[in-house]
Design a protein around this motif. Structure first.
Motif, PDB file in Angstrom:
ATOM      1  N   THR A   1      41.123  26.325  41.343  1.00 33.30           N
ATOM      2  CA  THR A   1      42.525  26.597  41.073  1.00 33.30           C
ATOM      3  C   THR A   1      42.606  27.682  40.012  1.00 33.30           C
ATOM      4  N   LEU A   2      42.306  28.894  40.422  1.00 26.35           N
ATOM      5  CA  LEU A   2      42.356  30.030  39.516  1.00 26.35           C
ATOM      6  C   LEU A   2      43.232  31.114  40.129  1.00 26.35           C
ATOM      7  N   ALA A   3      43.886  31.874  39.282  1.00 28.89           N
ATOM      8  CA  ALA A   3      44.677  33.010  39.759  1.00 28.89           C
ATOM      9  C   ALA A   3      43.801  34.253  39.672  1.00 28.89           C
TER      10      ALA A   3
ATOM     11  N   ASN B   1      44.308  37.376  40.169  1.00 31.75           N
ATOM     12  CA  ASN B   1      44.834  38.605  39.572  1.00 31.75           C
ATOM     13  C   ASN B   1      45.009  38.507  38.062  1.00 31.75           C
ATOM     14  N   LEU B   2      44.807  37.334  37.523  1.00 26.97           N
ATOM     15  CA  LEU B   2      44.999  37.184  36.077  1.00 26.97           C
ATOM     16  C   LEU B   2      43.643  37.126  35.387  1.00 26.97           C
TER      17      LEU B   2
ATOM     18  N   ASP C   1      44.013  34.285  30.497  1.00 32.02           N
ATOM     19  CA  ASP C   1      45.261  33.726  31.033  1.00 32.02           C
ATOM     20  C   ASP C   1      44.985  32.421  31.774  1.00 32.02           C
ATOM     21  N   ASN C   2      43.936  32.442  32.588  1.00 30.80           N
ATOM     22  CA  ASN C   2      43.638  31.258  33.383  1.00 30.80           C
ATOM     23  C   ASN C   2      43.262  30.061  32.515  1.00 30.80           C
TER      24      ASN C   2
ATOM     25  N   THR D   1      44.119  29.603  29.236  1.00 23.10           N
ATOM     26  CA  THR D   1      45.129  29.140  28.280  1.00 23.10           C
ATOM     27  C   THR D   1      46.422  28.665  28.936  1.00 23.10           C
ATOM     28  N   ILE D   2      46.543  28.857  30.251  1.00 20.48           N
ATOM     29  CA  ILE D   2      47.805  28.471  30.887  1.00 20.48           C
ATOM     30  C   ILE D   2      48.123  27.003  30.593  1.00 20.48           C
ATOM     31  N   GLY D   3      49.336  26.785  30.154  1.00 23.46           N
ATOM     32  CA  GLY D   3      49.761  25.418  29.926  1.00 23.46           C
ATOM     33  C   GLY D   3      49.314  24.814  28.610  1.00 23.46           C
TER      34      GLY D   3
ATOM     35  N   GLU E   1      50.096  26.124  25.601  1.00 16.36           N
ATOM     36  CA  GLU E   1      51.056  26.356  24.532  1.00 16.36           C
ATOM     37  C   GLU E   1      52.441  25.975  25.037  1.00 16.36           C
TER      38      GLU E   1
ATOM     39  N   GLY F   1      55.669  34.185  21.894  1.00 15.42           N
ATOM     40  CA  GLY F   1      54.390  34.839  21.600  1.00 15.42           C
ATOM     41  C   GLY F   1      53.230  33.888  21.786  1.00 15.42           C
ATOM     42  N   ARG F   2      52.071  34.460  22.086  1.00 15.04           N
ATOM     43  CA  ARG F   2      50.889  33.653  22.342  1.00 15.04           C
ATOM     44  C   ARG F   2      49.839  33.958  21.287  1.00 15.04           C
TER      45      ARG F   2
ATOM     46  N   ARG G   1      46.637  34.887  21.189  1.00 12.75           N
ATOM     47  CA  ARG G   1      45.552  35.334  22.052  1.00 12.75           C
ATOM     48  C   ARG G   1      44.247  35.500  21.293  1.00 12.75           C
TER      49      ARG G   1
ATOM     50  N   LYS H   1      38.236  25.703  31.204  1.00 13.98           N
ATOM     51  CA  LYS H   1      39.622  25.278  31.185  1.00 13.98           C
ATOM     52  C   LYS H   1      39.729  23.838  30.707  1.00 13.98           C
TER      53      LYS H   1
END
Ligand SMILES: Nc1ncnc2c1ncn2[C@@H]1O[C@H](COP(=O)(O)OP(=O)(O)OP(=O)(O)O)[C@@H](O)[C@H]1O
Ligand SMILES: Nc1ncnc2c1ncn2[C@@H]1O[C@H](COP(=O)(O)OP(=O)(O)OP(=O)(O)O)[C@@H](O)[C@H]1O
Ligand SMILES: [Mg+2]
Ligand SMILES: [Mg+2]
Lengths: 313, 349, 304, 515
Positions: free
Chosen positions: D86-88, D90-91, D95-96, D98-100, D102, D108-109, D111, D150
């Motif tokens: 379950t990875l995107a 294009n990202l 991003d993959n 840290t999604i969800g 924060e 702001g993130r 990073r 993840k």
């Protein structure tokens, strides 16, 4: 020679910005929807509704900014409908979008006629005034360009930066991009795909509606049937042209507006030697050409138009 | 709460679904009529009367359904192969323009062949118009939603240029319209003193042929496979590009035929305001039919009868005429939602 | 006589300048109690014939509308309902026994407004913005341009068609472009042109309707169309059972009151007296028949 | 740490999980075994909140876990690596990962902080990846690392891995196990689903076996042997097909110094030479991404020869195309049954005749002969033991194993002279694997030449008569099965023996390309 003068004239570029403004709003709105994986073909109707509702609010006594806000609220509502149908229910986004366009457009006309049954000249309001003089006048060329704009145009430009920042630099933006790329991945990390997509479609639709309202509250002062004239569809093309990036969306809108502005002037300068339709075609032809050049590298949001139903594969 | 696909749709439900959808649309329509202050029973009586109440009403409904069937088929064929053709409106005008050109140019086509030539020309023109976006899609990966949308504008401007320029009818007092098709190029009327013309027959035959093609022929098989999974289709030895181009020719051709049907059956000449959105109407019809070619016939009849009925109703009870489009849109969205619940059920968890 | 039933069928919304003039005239007749009036707006090309037939079936005495682009269909309906009177906007001839035609032959006041424009321009550049180059538009533009040239042979014209009837923002931009190229008087065939003129402080000439109230410092003069003579004549004919196929076009001329030059209003004092005198003289010549404004339906060409 | 009690889940009439009890202890690796469709993924999906159980309860660290909420599961310390990533693509990795993590409304993130933490976790567990790389550009093994990162990034204390090694090379699997052991040493607990019994026995502390939705047995891994496990899962003895000596005939497939470039220009084949004879199986071992897909595409007619000669069943071809391959009588089993092998939305019978739709048996004058096609499909379904409701069922309804049997049947039905088998048993349970292997061996004995491409060394060794190794687009000579060992192959797969890789024992290019 005359053509070169034309290209650098402040008047042309002021025109470009004015023509571009509704396109910028619309394109940003569509971009947000598509980034979240939802194609919104309701845009033409949503812009019409924004144009009507925003104008009607001002006509009934609200001030201009309230008018824009009312248009945005109407956009949110129509976006909610489009979102409910396409996100939790997962209906085909093409046909829902066309249905929404049909609904929002005809409902706007219906309401306009109910509220103003006996009008033989379109009633008008006092629209946003150009910014005119100010400190910017000191900047030679730019000052003239800015002076001719109205405040919503500046809002549109600011929104480009804001949307870019939200998309790339905030958790909410990451969530939007993730649900557009791989909703299952977002879902697995506890993000509500339905919630994020709905919110994105609503926010995007609100922007579209504001773009429509720009036409009746700034570019003109009355509402007309058929007034949108396909501007919404142009925005759909611009989003693809922009490879789903806000900065490039601005560029695309300006480019299209540039073709349109030059088209008008060329038509006047060439003195009717060529059929005027050729000039009107110019922006569309060049858009297709630009798409061919750009498209090779276009990276679609992977889940665009793919409904997400939990637990289905 | 989530949606779960039903193993099969209970027969009762498949009957109940359209009824429920129309009921929902009916309730929303009732609200609108009440808001505009008209009598609801009178309005619905007028609506039924206007769509089916007389020979005149029936033929009008059928007349409006014919082009919708053709553009609906155009969308259904293309969408089956996942070619998102949103450009039926442009193809319709392109087909009409070609039809008028063949029909009026001094080409010396004998009268007996004129109508077939006109029909063929319209279909070819429509097909060629979709060929461009299809080639751009297969060769360069350019999104066809966008190109077909933009082509609508270009074709309309081109038609405008032709009927104000070389194809302008010199007898039209300067009004921008094409020359009128000769009698031999016109589709015959089916019932005298009504507008119903052989375009309806053309649409029905097309629906039958498309149905046979999709379900019984190798080509239809390939189209469905390419639409469902281009990679698997290629692995199985299908020329995906070739199939896409054929789909484009057929889909665009059907939309072109819709143009022929209008120009040779209804108006006789081409003007810029000939189609009240038959292109997008076709998409609506195709989706109501769930892309089934025979369903398209029913879908077109439904859309046409709602529109024609509601339009008559708006006049009869004094409601703004735009209510007709509102009702078509509302019925469409209700119908789509209801059809979903025929295939899915709500379930907790 | 009794009230008669009149129904009108419009292809555009009633706000559209052209249609609004018909609507106002019919509405006035209804308010006077002469007729029962029903109308349908935004009737598409594909629906036009049906709507006409519906009204005819319903037994209205007269159907008013615009047959442009649905000419054959409209005539077919008229043939099928010989008892009903049809009064249609059309560029063609009447059709016996019951199909009469009218058109906006207001080239006369348009010529007069042209004279005013020619006299008011300082830059000798006049801009003309239109929707589509159809005869109804062309003939007014041509008359306007001829009028301007009569008082000011040096004047040059720019002409733009925006390819739409309803895109005021687009018309506005076309007008802006002309103002940039030194036009100081604009012929406002479409909504939006006067707004551009107002914003930039140049002058505008109105067409068909009078919009000076909205643009008091901008709209110098307007060529107005009055449908009352046409409509009233037709109503009278129907009531007298004497309605026949006729060309009502001449009712749109100045003489019967079908067209007029709008009052100067706010510009009463701003237009030079000498120019006003010229215009008055021309008006008189038109009314007494000693001067005829040519009806030229060809697409107007720019001269710069 | 984790206790499942009485979990029952029904899908319509089917009971996917039937009153399952399961405990997980701190610091242990539990292997969850079972045939395809036994209910493993379903059970884990319930645990992670994707599904809601019809009955039963879950406790994590003694607290009840709210049902149906991945969020709650993550908060409780669960992490899951799904059977399908379950990875995107294009990202970026960042991003993959840290999604969800924060709150959505945070402006702001962080990073920089995220980069630091990813680097630190990578260090500690041997999971280093570039946080700014686009996931689409990563190899399968690296993506797996991202998936595990993840979970760790969210402080998972219990990690669920659903068939994590199905797509990994032996080396990557080995590295994964090192990581897993490091995690267990750190006090994490792991549930691990796999069909590969050797690795199950190697890494797990305990095994739990599901059969048809029921928990059949739970026992310590120590002392278990493969046969016992297999029997537990299937409920009967599984006999592995016997590999007998081959009897090679004429060459059926000849690569003669073939070079080619794949889509996107990336994987390249450099002067590959190989001959497969009738009646033998040649296995190609290699780490995914080294060009074996391109090699397979060439043989399947999906890619084009740039230089060299490719001869298939006595026909030389530069631009092979799939239709020509079918005509020549090449049976093809593609790598990805979902994307390439079958059209999920079409019927079983339609898929069966998809390749041969133009043959006179199945169409005449452009019209399909549906009756004969159906009859043929029904026969094939019977012969190859494909379990499906009817030949009119859509293929999407079939389980992976049955899909694979269908493809196998389609490829073998015509007694092809050459068979291309690309990852023929990926993701299948041992019963299904045995069946496929049996059929392939029978085809070989019937005189077919078979090119077997697999990332599973056990499979290569079980079936091949000769073995070649592909690395970075170079192919080693094929050596007889008896002469190769797992460790030797592993070295070659890692690049030893590759002329470009600075091989300590260089083989001359000539030798490397002789077949
Ligand atoms: N969402 C669902 N709807 C209906 N049936 C399902 C669903 N998910 C799983 N099943 C059924 O439940 C059973 C168990 O499936 P599950 O995916 O848990 O098997 P598995 O043990 O993970 O198999 P594999 O080893 O192939 O991964 C299967 O037979 C399948 O048919
Ligand atoms: N979400 C779902 N909805 C409906 N049916 C499902 C769903 N998930 C699984 N199934 C059913 O489960 C069965 C296959 O499940 P299973 O997980 O065992 O396949 P598999 O062997 O794991 O396949 P693969 O090897 O591709 O992972 C099929 O019958 C399928 O219809
Ligand atoms: Mg599986
Ligand atoms: Mg599983």
């Amino acid at each position: 020679m005359e053509f070169i003068d034309l290209l650098i004239s402040a008047g042309l570029w002021a025109t470009v910005l004015r023509i571009a403004t509704p396109l910028i709003f619309g394109t940003l709105g569509e971009l947000i929807c598509e980034r979240a994986g939802v194609l919104n073909l309701g845009i033409e109707g949503i812009m019409t509704m924004g144009a009507m509702v925003g104008w009607m609010a001002v006509f009934q006594g609200a001030d201009l900014w309230t008018g824009l806000a009312v248009a945005a609220a109407a956009g949110l509502l129509v976006g909610l409908l489009h979102g409910l149908l396409t996100v939790p229910l997962g209906l085909s986004q093409h046909v829902t979008g066309l249905g929404i366009t049909m609904l929002a457009t005809s409902l706007s006309y219906f309401a306009y006629r109910l509220l103003l049954p006996e009008t033989t000249t379109p009633p008008s309001i006092t629209p946003f005034a150009p910014l005119g003089d100010g400190w910017w006048q000191a900047v030679p060329w730019l000052g003239e360009v800015i002076g001719q704009q109205t405040a919503p145009t500046l809002l549109a430009l600011a929104l480009v930066a804001l949307v870019a920042w939200v998309l790339y630099r905030t958790p909410a933006g990451l969530a939007v991009r993730m649900v557009g790329e791989n909703p299952a991945a977002a879902d697995a990390q506890g993000i509500s795909v339905t919630g994020v997509r709905l919110a994105a479609v609503m926010a995007g639709s609100a922007l579209m509606a504001v773009g429509g309202a720009f036409l009746t509250l700034s570019a003109f002062n009355a509402f007309f049937f058929n007034m949108m004239g396909g501007r919404g569809w142009i925005c759909i093309a611009l989003v693809v042209f922009a490879s789903w990036r806000p900065g490039k969306a601005l560029l695309g809108a300006l480019l299209f507006a540039f073709f349109d502005a030059v088209q008008t002037r060329l038509q006047q300068m060439t003195g009717g030697a060529l059929p005027y339709q050729l000039f009107l075609m110019l922006p569309y032809l060049l858009s297709i050409l630009a798409l061919v050049v750009m498209s090779r590298r276009a990276a679609y949001p992977q889940a665009l138009m793919v409904p997400f139903r939990k637990g289905e594969r | 709460m989530r949606l779960e696909r039903r193993a099969e749709t209970p027969p009762l439900l498949s009957v109940a679904v359209p009824v429920l959808a129309l009921l929902a649309a009916f309730i929303i329509g009732t609200l609108l009529i009440m808001i505009s202050g008209a009598s609801v029973p009178a309005a619905y009586a007028a609506m039924a009367e206007g769509a089916f109440g007389s020979r005149f009403a029936l033929t009008e409904t059928l007349t409006r359904a014919a082009p919708l069937m053709l553009t609906g088929l155009a969308a259904a064929v293309a969408f089956r192969a996942r070619l998102w053709n949103i450009g039926a409106e442009g193809q319709l005008y392109g087909g009409a323009l070609a039809a008028v050109w063949i029909g009026t140019a001094p080409l010396g086509i004998p009268d007996t062949l004129l109508l077939p030539a006109v029909i063929l020309a319209g279909a070819v023109a429509g097909g060629l118009l979709l060929l461009g976006p299809a080639v751009l899609k297969t060769r360069f990966g350019v999104d066809e939603v966008v190109t077909t949308l933009l082509l609508n504008f270009i074709v309309l401007l081109f038609v405008s240029m032709m009927i104000e320029g070389p194809m302008k009818d010199p007898m039209a007092m300067g009004w921008p319209q094409s020359e009128t098709l000769p009698m031999a190029a016109e589709l015959p009327r089916l019932i005298p003193r009504t507008r119903l013309h052989a375009g309806l027959i053309m649409a029905l035959v097309a629906a039958g042929l498309i149905y046979v093609m999709m379900t019984r022929t190798v080509l239809g098989f390939e189209m469905r496979a390419v639409g469902a999974s281009p990679r698997a289709a290629r692995f199985a030895g299908m020329g995906v590009g070739r199939v896409m181009l054929l789909v484009a020719l057929i889909s665009g051709g059907l939309a072109g035929l819709a143009g022929v049907s209008e120009v040779a059956g209804r108006t006789g000449y081409l003007t810029l305001d000939m189609s009240p959105g038959y292109g997008t109407g076709g998409v609506v019809v195709a989706m109501l039919a769930q892309l089934h070619p025979l369903g398209v016939v029913l879908g077109a009849l439904m859309v046409a009868s709602i529109f024609v009925g509601a339009d008559a109703m708006s006049r009869a009870v004094g409601v703004p005429t735009y209510i007709a489009d509102v009702l078509v849109a509302v019925s469409l969205l209700c119908m789509l939602t209801a059809m979903l619940f025929a295939r899915y059920r709500l379930r907790r968890g | 006589a009794d009230k008669i039933k009149v129904a009108s069928v419009y292809t555009v919304p009633i706000e559209q300048q052209w249609v609004s003039r018909i609507h106002i005239a019919l509405d006035a007749a209804a308010k006077r109690g002469d007729i029962d009036y029903e109308w349908s707006e935004s009737v598409s090309n594909a629906d036009y014939e049906r709507v006409m037939r519906e009204y005819a079936e319903k037994g209205v005495d007269m159907v008013v509308g615009e047959a442009f682009a649905v000419e054959q269909a409209a005539r077919r309906v008229a043939r099928d309902y010989p008892e009903t009177a049809f009064l249609m906007g059309s560029s063609f001839k009447p059709q016996a026994p019951n199909f009469s035609v009218f058109d906006n032959y207001i080239q006369e006041p348009a010529y007069l407004t042209g004279m005013i424009a020619g006299g008011m321009t300082k830059s000798n550049v006049i801009g003309v913005v239109g929707g589509f180059p159809i005869p109804e538009v062309n003939r007014l533009m041509n008359a306007f341009m001829a009028g301007a040239l009569e008082v000011n042979p040096d004047v040059k014209f720019m002409v733009s068609f925006i390819g739409s009837w309803f895109d005021p923002p687009k018309a506005k931009e076309a007008a802006f472009a002309m103002i940039e190229r030194k036009a100081d008087v604009l012929y406002a065939e479409r909504f939006g042109v006067s707004d551009a003129a107002k914003e930039r402080g140049v002058l505008a000439i109105g067409n068909v309707i009078d919009t000076q109230a909205q643009y008091p410092d901008t709209v110098v003069a307007s060529a107005l169309w009055h449908m009352e003579p046409t409509i009233d004549a037709a109503i009278a004919a129907v009531k007298a059972k004497s309605f026949k196929a006729e060309d009502y076009g001449h009712y749109s001329n100045m003489k019967p009151g079908g067209a007029s030059l709008a009052p100067y209003g706010t510009f009463e004092d701003k237009i030079p007296a000498e120019l006003k005198a010229k215009v008055e003289a021309k008006k008189a010549a038109i009314l007494d028949g000693s001067f005829t404004v040519e009806v030229n339906d060809a697409e107007p060409k720019p001269t710069m | 740490m984790l206790r499942l009690s009485g979990i029952t889940k029904r899908f319509g009439a089917l009971t996917a999980n039937d009153a399952i009890d399961l405990d997980l202890r701190r610091g242990e690796i539990l292997a969850l075994l079972g045939e395809n469709g036994a209910g493993k993924t379903t059970l884990m999906s319930i645990l992670f909140g994707h599904y809601v159980a019809d009955e039963g309860r879950i406790e994590v660290f003694g607290d009840p876990l709210p049902a149906g909420s991945p969020k709650a599961a993550i908060a409780a310390g669960l992490g899951m690596v799904h059977q399908h990533f379950t990875l995107a693509e294009n990202l970026s990795v960042l991003d993959n990962v840290t999604i969800g993590t924060e709150p959505l409304w945070k402006p702001g993130r962080d990073r920089a902080g995220a980069r630091r933490r990813i680097a630190e976790l990578g260090q500690r567990f041997g999971l280093a990846v570039d946080p700014d790389a686009r996931v689409g550009a990563l190899s399968v093994g690296e993506r797996q690392k991202v998936e595990i990162l993840k979970a760790l990034y969210r402080d998972a204390r219990i990690l669920i891995l659903d068939e994590p090694t199905a797509v990994l090379t032996p080396q990557e699997s080995e590295r994964l196990f090192v990581t897993l052991r490091a995690m267990v040493a750190d006090g994490l607990s792991i549930i691990f689903i796999s069909h590969k019994l050797p690795e199950v026995m190697a890494v797990s502390d305990r095994v739990a076996v599901l059969r048809a939705g029921r928990m059949i047995d739970q026992r310590p891994a120590a002392g278990l042997d493969r046969a016992t496990l297999a029997e537990l899962m299937v409920g009967r003895k599984v006999s592995r097909p016997r590999h007998t000596a081959a009897n090679p005939g004429a060459p059926a497939l000849v690569f003669d110094r073939v070079s080619a470039t794949g889509a996107g220009g990336k994987p390249k084949l450099h002067e590959v030479s190989l001959t497969v004879h009738a009646g033998e199986i040649v296995g190609i071992a290699g780490v995914s991404g080294n060009g074996q897909s391109l090699l397979a595409d060439l043989a399947a007619g999906m890619a084009r020869v740039e230089a060299g000669r490719l001869t298939i069943l006595d026909h030389e071809t530069r631009r092979p195309d799939p239709a020509a391959m079918v005509r020549l009588g090449v049976g093809r089993i593609p790598e990805d049954r979902h994307a390439e092998g079958l059209v999920g939305d079409m019927n079983v019978w339609e898929n069966v005749i998809a390749e041969r739709r133009n043959r006179p048996e199945f169409s005449r004058w452009g019209f399909l002969r549906r009756a004969t096609a159906r009859a043929h499909a029904a026969e094939l379904v019977r012969d190859f033991e494909v379990r499906c409701p009817s030949v009119d069922a859509t293929v999407r309804q079939l389980s992976g194993g049955n899909m694979q049997k269908l493809i196998l049947g389609r490829a073998l039905a015509l007694h092809p002279g050459l068979i291309l088998a690309n990852q023929p048993t990926r993701g299948l349970d041992i019963g299904a694997v045995a069946y496929v292997h049996q059929r392939l061996l029978e085809a070989r004995d019937g005189g077919a030449a078979i090119l077997l491409i697999s990332e599973d060394l056990d499979e290569i060794l079980a079936l091949s008569d000769r073995v070649a190794v592909i690395h970075a687009g170079h192919l080693t000579p094929a050596r007889p099965r008896a002469e190769v060992t797992v460790s030797g192959l592993g070295l070659l797969m890692a690049g030893a023996g590759d002329p470009d890789a600075g091989d300590p024992h260089p083989t001359t290019p000539e030798a490397a390309h002789a077949s």
